[in-house]
Design a protein around this motif. Structure first.
Motif, PDB file in Angstrom:
ATOM      1  N   MET A 170     -10.392 -44.723  14.371  1.00  0.00           N
ATOM      2  CA  MET A 170     -10.357 -43.643  13.382  1.00  0.00           C
ATOM      3  C   MET A 170     -10.874 -44.138  12.032  1.00  0.00           C
ATOM      4  O   MET A 170     -11.589 -43.407  11.335  1.00  0.00           O
ATOM      5  CB  MET A 170      -8.918 -43.097  13.260  1.00  0.00           C
ATOM      6  N   ARG A 171     -10.541 -45.371  11.672  1.00  0.00           N
ATOM      7  CA  ARG A 171     -11.069 -45.910  10.400  1.00  0.00           C
ATOM      8  C   ARG A 171     -12.600 -45.946  10.455  1.00  0.00           C
ATOM      9  O   ARG A 171     -13.271 -45.620   9.467  1.00  0.00           O
ATOM     10  CB  ARG A 171     -10.512 -47.315  10.143  1.00  0.00           C
ATOM     11  N   SER A 172     -13.131 -46.304  11.595  1.00  0.00           N
ATOM     12  CA  SER A 172     -14.589 -46.361  11.742  1.00  0.00           C
ATOM     13  C   SER A 172     -15.213 -44.965  11.635  1.00  0.00           C
ATOM     14  O   SER A 172     -16.241 -44.779  10.980  1.00  0.00           O
ATOM     15  CB  SER A 172     -14.921 -46.993  13.098  1.00  0.00           C
ATOM     16  N   ILE A 173     -14.579 -43.977  12.256  1.00  0.00           N
ATOM     17  CA  ILE A 173     -15.081 -42.599  12.198  1.00  0.00           C
ATOM     18  C   ILE A 173     -15.063 -42.098  10.752  1.00  0.00           C
ATOM     19  O   ILE A 173     -16.039 -41.524  10.253  1.00  0.00           O
ATOM     20  CB  ILE A 173     -14.232 -41.681  13.109  1.00  0.00           C
ATOM     21  N   VAL A 174     -13.947 -42.327  10.073  1.00  0.00           N
ATOM     22  CA  VAL A 174     -13.819 -41.861   8.679  1.00  0.00           C
ATOM     23  C   VAL A 174     -14.822 -42.588   7.785  1.00  0.00           C
ATOM     24  O   VAL A 174     -15.464 -41.976   6.918  1.00  0.00           O
ATOM     25  CB  VAL A 174     -12.368 -42.067   8.177  1.00  0.00           C
ATOM     26  N   LYS A 175     -14.972 -43.886   8.025  1.00  0.00           N
ATOM     27  CA  LYS A 175     -15.924 -44.682   7.228  1.00  0.00           C
ATOM     28  C   LYS A 175     -17.349 -44.140   7.389  1.00  0.00           C
ATOM     29  O   LYS A 175     -18.088 -44.023   6.400  1.00  0.00           O
ATOM     30  CB  LYS A 175     -15.853 -46.143   7.690  1.00  0.00           C
ATOM     31  N   ASN A 176     -17.723 -43.795   8.621  1.00  0.00           N
ATOM     32  CA  ASN A 176     -19.057 -43.222   8.862  1.00  0.00           C
ATOM     33  C   ASN A 176     -19.229 -41.890   8.152  1.00  0.00           C
ATOM     34  O   ASN A 176     -20.292 -41.607   7.595  1.00  0.00           O
ATOM     35  CB  ASN A 176     -19.298 -43.046  10.367  1.00  0.00           C
ATOM     36  N   CYS A 177     -18.180 -41.068   8.183  1.00  0.00           N
ATOM     37  CA  CYS A 177     -18.238 -39.768   7.485  1.00  0.00           C
ATOM     38  C   CYS A 177     -18.438 -39.984   5.982  1.00  0.00           C
ATOM     39  O   CYS A 177     -19.253 -39.305   5.350  1.00  0.00           O
ATOM     40  CB  CYS A 177     -16.950 -38.968   7.690  1.00  0.00           C
ATOM     41  N   LEU A 178     -17.698 -40.943   5.429  1.00  0.00           N
ATOM     42  CA  LEU A 178     -17.803 -41.214   3.992  1.00  0.00           C
ATOM     43  C   LEU A 178     -19.204 -41.719   3.644  1.00  0.00           C
ATOM     44  O   LEU A 178     -19.783 -41.326   2.616  1.00  0.00           O
ATOM     45  CB  LEU A 178     -16.763 -42.250   3.567  1.00  0.00           C
ATOM     46  N   GLY A 179     -19.744 -42.586   4.498  1.00  0.00           N
ATOM     47  CA  GLY A 179     -21.101 -43.097   4.268  1.00  0.00           C
ATOM     48  C   GLY A 179     -22.122 -41.974   4.226  1.00  0.00           C
ATOM     49  O   GLY A 179     -23.065 -42.016   3.442  1.00  0.00           O
ATOM     50  N   GLY A 180     -21.880 -40.956   5.035  1.00  0.00           N
ATOM     51  CA  GLY A 180     -22.790 -39.824   5.085  1.00  0.00           C
ATOM     52  C   GLY A 180     -22.810 -38.986   3.826  1.00  0.00           C
ATOM     53  O   GLY A 180     -23.752 -38.216   3.588  1.00  0.00           O
TER      54      GLY A 180
END
Lengths: 162, 123
Positions: free
Chosen positions: B12-22
Motif C-alpha cells: 500500500m505504501r508503494s501504491i500511495v507513493k506512485n499516486c503521489l509521484g503522479g
C-alpha cells in the motif's frame, strides 16, 4: 446467517478488484459448509472479525491466480517468495474485509491485522460454533474464493444471489 | 514538500507513493506503524501525512492523538478501510483533516491530497 451477512463480502470483493486491481470479477453460487472450500490451493489471506460480528474471512488462491492478483494490485512483477507477495495478499484480505465491514451499518465490528499462509495444501477449518460460506470467484478467468465464517447467525438463511 | 506515508503494508505504501509521484510529490518518507511514524515526524518534519488506521504496535488514531498532543501541525489524511461514520468522527476529533477510503482510485487520492494541501496553505 442472514442474507445480508454475505452480500457485503461480495460487494466488497467486486469493489476492491474493480478499483485497485482493475480486474473484472464474477461470482458463483455461495455454498454453506466447508466441503466446497479448496484444499489444494497455495495462498490464503485471513482476517479475524470481532465485536458485533465474530469470525474470520479468508481469501484463498491457487498460486497462479494469487500472483496475477498481487501483480495487478502492486502494478509490478512480484516474486512469489518475496515479503511483498505475502504483504499484498494480506492487504487484499484487509481491504475486502474492511469494505465489507463498512456495509454493516450500526454494528461495531473490529478487524484484525491480516495473516497470510503461503504454501501448497493449506486448508481452512472453522470453529464448530461458526457457520461457514464459501463464495467462488473468478477474476479474469482465474478462480479464487472468499470464505466467510461467522458466529451467532442463522446458517439456513445464507442463500444469497451472487 | 515532504509527505509521510504511514501504513503497515509495504504494497500500500508503494501504491500511495506512485499516486503521489503522479501529482508531483516525489519527496516521500515511509513509516510502517504509528510508533515508527512518531520517530519519522521528528526527523523529517513532513508537510503532509497520509495515515492508515489499523496497524500493529501503534494504530493510526493513537499516533494522530500523540502527534497533535506534541504540537504537530501537518495536515493528516486518513487512508483506511475504516469508513463508518463513528470512525470518521473519531478521526476528525483526533485531528484528521480528510479521509480517503480504501479501495481508492489514484484520481480520488490525488483529489483529496491536493484539496488538503490547498486548505492548509490557505489557512
Amino acid at each position: 446467517m442472514q442474507p445480508n451477512d454475505i452480500s457485503p463480502f461480495i460487494k466488497a470483493t467486486k469493489s476492491v478488484f474493480d478499483t485497485m486491481l482493475r480486474l473484472p470479477v464474477s461470482f458463483g453460487k455461495p455454498t454453506l459448509g466447508q466441503s466446497n472450500i479448496p484444499k489444494d490451493w497455495h495462498v490464503t489471506g485471513i482476517i479475524g472479525l470481532s465485536g458485533d460480528l465474530v469470525g474470520a474471512v479468508a481469501v484463498m488462491f491457487p498460486r497462479a491466480t494469487a500472483k496475477a492478483c498481487v501483480e495487478a494490485l502492486a502494478g509490478m512483477e512480484v516474486d512469489f517468495e518475496s515479503e511483498m507477495f505475502a504483504d499484498a495478499i494480506g492487504e487484499l484480505a484487509n481491504m475486502i474485509s474492511g469494505a465489507a465491514k463498512a456495509q454493516y451499518d450500526g454494528k461495531d465490528i473490529s478487524i484484525s491485522c491480516p495473516s497470510v499462509i503461503v504454501g501448497p495444501g493449506n486448508s481452512f477449518h472453522s470453529h464448530s460454533n461458526t457457520h461457514t460460506v464459501c463464495i467462488p470467484c473468478d477474476a479474469d478467468g482465474s478462480s479464487f474464493c472468499i470464505v466467510v465464517s461467522l458466529q451467532n447467525v442463522v446458517a439456513s438463511e445464507a442463500k444469497v444471489a451472487a | 514538500m515532504k509527505v509521510l506515508i504511514v501504513d503497515d503494508s509495504k504494497t500500500m505504501r508503494s501504491i500511495v507513493k506512485n499516486c503521489l509521484g503522479g501529482i508531483g510529490y516525489s519527496d516521500v518518507e515511509e513509516a510502517c506503524d504509528g510508533q515508527d511514524a512518531l520517530e519519522k515526524v521528528a526527523q523529517c518534519k513532513p508537510g503532509l501525512i497520509l495515515l492508515d488506521w489499523n496497524m500493529p504496535n501503534m494504530n493510526g488514531i493513537d499516533f494522530l492523538k500523540a502527534y497533535r498532543a506534541k504540537g504537530g501541525k501537518a495536515p493528516v489524511v486518513m487512508v483506511t478501510t475504516e469508513s463508518e461514520k463513528a470512525r470518521v468522527i473519531d478521526a476528525i476529533r483526533a485531528g484528521a483533516n480528510d479521509f480517503v477510503v480504501k479501495p481508492f482510485t489514484p484520481d480520488v487520492l490525488a483529489k483529496h491530497v491536493n484539496r488538503t494541501i490547498e486548505k492548509a496553505q490557505a489557512a
